[in-house]
Design an enzyme around this catalytic site. Structure first.
Site, PDB file in Angstrom:
ATOM      1  N   GLY A  85       0.833  -1.213   0.000  1.00  0.00           N
ATOM      2  CA  GLY A  85       0.000   0.000   0.000  1.00  0.00           C
ATOM      3  C   GLY A  85       0.860   1.253   0.000  1.00  0.00           C
ATOM      4  O   GLY A  85       0.575   2.229  -0.711  1.00  0.00           O
ATOM      5  N   ILE A 119       5.913  -8.231   7.264  1.00  0.00           N
ATOM      6  CA  ILE A 119       6.099  -9.625   7.684  1.00  0.00           C
ATOM      7  C   ILE A 119       5.622 -10.564   6.581  1.00  0.00           C
ATOM      8  O   ILE A 119       5.933 -11.739   6.595  1.00  0.00           O
ATOM      9  CB  ILE A 119       5.373  -9.942   9.011  1.00  0.00           C
ATOM     10  CG1 ILE A 119       3.861  -9.862   8.859  1.00  0.00           C
ATOM     11  CG2 ILE A 119       5.858  -9.042  10.129  1.00  0.00           C
ATOM     12  CD1 ILE A 119       3.108 -10.537   9.990  1.00  0.00           C
ATOM     13  N   ASP A 120       4.858 -10.037   5.606  1.00  0.00           N
ATOM     14  CA  ASP A 120       4.301 -10.891   4.551  1.00  0.00           C
ATOM     15  C   ASP A 120       5.330 -11.245   3.461  1.00  0.00           C
ATOM     16  O   ASP A 120       5.099 -12.173   2.689  1.00  0.00           O
ATOM     17  CB  ASP A 120       3.094 -10.204   3.886  1.00  0.00           C
ATOM     18  CG  ASP A 120       1.939 -10.021   4.848  1.00  0.00           C
ATOM     19  OD1 ASP A 120       1.911 -10.706   5.880  1.00  0.00           O
ATOM     20  OD2 ASP A 120       1.067  -9.174   4.575  1.00  0.00           O
ATOM     21  N   HIS A 162      -2.877 -12.472   4.146  1.00  0.00           N
ATOM     22  CA  HIS A 162      -4.171 -12.570   3.463  1.00  0.00           C
ATOM     23  C   HIS A 162      -4.023 -12.972   2.002  1.00  0.00           C
ATOM     24  O   HIS A 162      -4.859 -13.675   1.452  1.00  0.00           O
ATOM     25  CB  HIS A 162      -4.918 -11.227   3.542  1.00  0.00           C
ATOM     26  CG  HIS A 162      -5.759 -11.125   4.771  1.00  0.00           C
ATOM     27  ND1 HIS A 162      -5.585 -10.138   5.708  1.00  0.00           N
ATOM     28  CD2 HIS A 162      -6.734 -11.913   5.238  1.00  0.00           C
ATOM     29  CE1 HIS A 162      -6.449 -10.327   6.689  1.00  0.00           C
ATOM     30  NE2 HIS A 162      -7.161 -11.385   6.422  1.00  0.00           N
ATOM     31  N   GLU A 184      -4.065 -16.979   6.766  1.00  0.00           N
ATOM     32  CA  GLU A 184      -5.406 -16.368   6.931  1.00  0.00           C
ATOM     33  C   GLU A 184      -6.127 -16.338   5.590  1.00  0.00           C
ATOM     34  O   GLU A 184      -7.338 -16.438   5.534  1.00  0.00           O
ATOM     35  CB  GLU A 184      -5.368 -14.917   7.427  1.00  0.00           C
ATOM     36  CG  GLU A 184      -4.174 -14.442   8.127  1.00  0.00           C
ATOM     37  CD  GLU A 184      -4.169 -12.938   8.357  1.00  0.00           C
ATOM     38  OE1 GLU A 184      -4.928 -12.499   9.223  1.00  0.00           O
ATOM     39  OE2 GLU A 184      -3.375 -12.229   7.722  1.00  0.00           O
TER      40      GLU A 184
END
Ligand code: F6P
Length: 375
Positions: A114, A136-137, A181, A232
């Site tokens: 983002g 962290i992704d 996600h 998730e």
């Protein structure tokens, strides 16, 4: 080229370990080596519109290397669509004016997907921006890795390690829900490192029957417990088709109205998807006859002190960033490439996501040791 004398620095998006190490790296090198003054902007892009700053003198930068979170605060606001008094406004021009008022020659934005989109929107308005990749992704394009990932990987791996003994003692399935996600790096990495029996990531839609079969096979061979690492954003094949259909409609949209409609539908699908891990747990209980429990690791993965690897990475990229600022290189993200730190255009990063490729060595290794990936 105008000499750079004073820069602003902000952290945006979700926090992660290593942000302070990066602020320190940029700040100490900018001040100490190049005599560039550094101003902290509070709470991401919000501080730029509200003129909330923090002077980052040498003393403020001392002692923050090991501290989690961000001393500047963060937010997820978007400069081109900011909510002010119940109205959505484009505040990019106001931000450009405020940067001038603050006498900032350039801006360092530390963030993930983002933040890169927001940074590009401000570059297009004429601001001199340089970015650093954090999350962290681990899903930022054009960089080998992002800081925050290594720490979260360690935390999630330790959590999975600890679930083994309790799952074994109670002859249960235990599912560890890991953050992510849209990208499965953290779940896949922690799942492999923690020896999970099943790993479910957003990139590989699952078939619940196949997961149940893998678990039942373990029981038939005398191992009546299983560990499932689930992202998730992991989803069944049916759900994946639903998401893909709407995404395809959005990509093919010819007008803004269709885009907005598709966006609303995607948000609705996301809402329906919440709680998916719990639903999957109950399906697995029925299909395997084993008790199933869920541990949602949540924000524990994002909190606390950065690992040595993240401190090193953030310092390496932060100090390289100061060097590039001194050289007048802007409109770039400082990427980790092998042992070096290289500038890559922000426009090549913004709006993209680095997902786990199907033939990635981690995927092949997981399959090679007999891990079920749900497909
Ligand atoms: O920082 C990335 C991330 O941790 C994702 O994995 C997660 O889905 C998301 O942020 C949640 O963050 P928040 O609740 O702060 O929006």
């Amino acid at each position: 080229m105008k000499t750079i004398k004073r820069i602003g620095i902000l952290t945006a998006g979700g926090d992660c370990p290593g942000l302070n190490a990066a602020i320190r790296g940029v700040g100490k090198a900018a001040l100490g080596l190049h005599g560039i003054e550094i101003v902290g902007i509070r709470d991401g892009f919000l501080g730029l519109i509200e003129n909330r700053t923090l002077s980052l003198a040498k003393s403020t930068l001392a002692g923050i290397l090991t501290v989690g979170g961000t001393i500047l605060g963060t937010s997820r606001v978007k400069p081109h669509r900011m909510e002010i008094k119940g109205r959505t406004r484009d505040v990019r021009d106001a931000i450009v004016r405020n940067c001038a008022k603050l006498r900032l020659d350039a801006l360092v934005c530390i963030g993930g997907g983002g933040t890169h989109k927001n940074a590009l929107r401000l570059v297009e308005k004429g601001l001199q921006i340089i970015t650093l990749p954090k999350t962290i992704d681990n899903d930022v394009e054009m960089t080998d890795t992002t800081f925050g990932f290594d720490t979260a990987l360690g935390i999630a791996t330790e959590a999975i390690d600890r679930l083994h003994s309790t799952a074994h003692s109670h002859h249960r399935i235990i599912m560890a829900e890991v953050m992510g996600h849209r990208a499965g790096w953290l779940t896949l990495g922690a799942g492999i490192a923690g020896g999970a029996d099943v790993i479910l990531i957003p990139e590989i839609p699952y078939d619940v029957e196949k997961i149940a079969l893998a678990i039942r096979r373990r029981s038939q061979h005398g191992t009546n417990f299983s560990i499932v690492a689930v992202a998730e954003g992991a989803m069944s094949r049916d759900d994946a088709v639903r998401f893909q259909t709407v995404r395809a409609r959005k990509a093919a949209a010819k007008n803004q109205e269709t885009v907005l409609k598709a966006k609303a539908e995607l948000a609705d699908l996301d809402r329906q998807h919440a709680g998916n891990t719990l639903r999957l747990a109950s399906q697995l209980e029925t299909l395997t006859g084993l008790e199933c429990r869920v541990s949602i690791l949540g924000y524990v993965q994002r909190g606390g002190a950065p690992s040595a690897g993240d401190r090193l990475l953030a310092t390496r990229l932060g100090t390289a960033c100061a060097e590039l600022i001194h050289e007048g290189v802007f409109g770039v993200m400082v990427a980790a490439r092998g042992d070096s730190a290289q500038p890559v255009p922000i426009k090549d990063v913004a709006g993209k996501r680095k997902n786990v490729p199907m033939d990635h060595p981690w995927v092949r290794s997981a399959r090679a040791v007999g891990t079920c990936l749900g497909d």
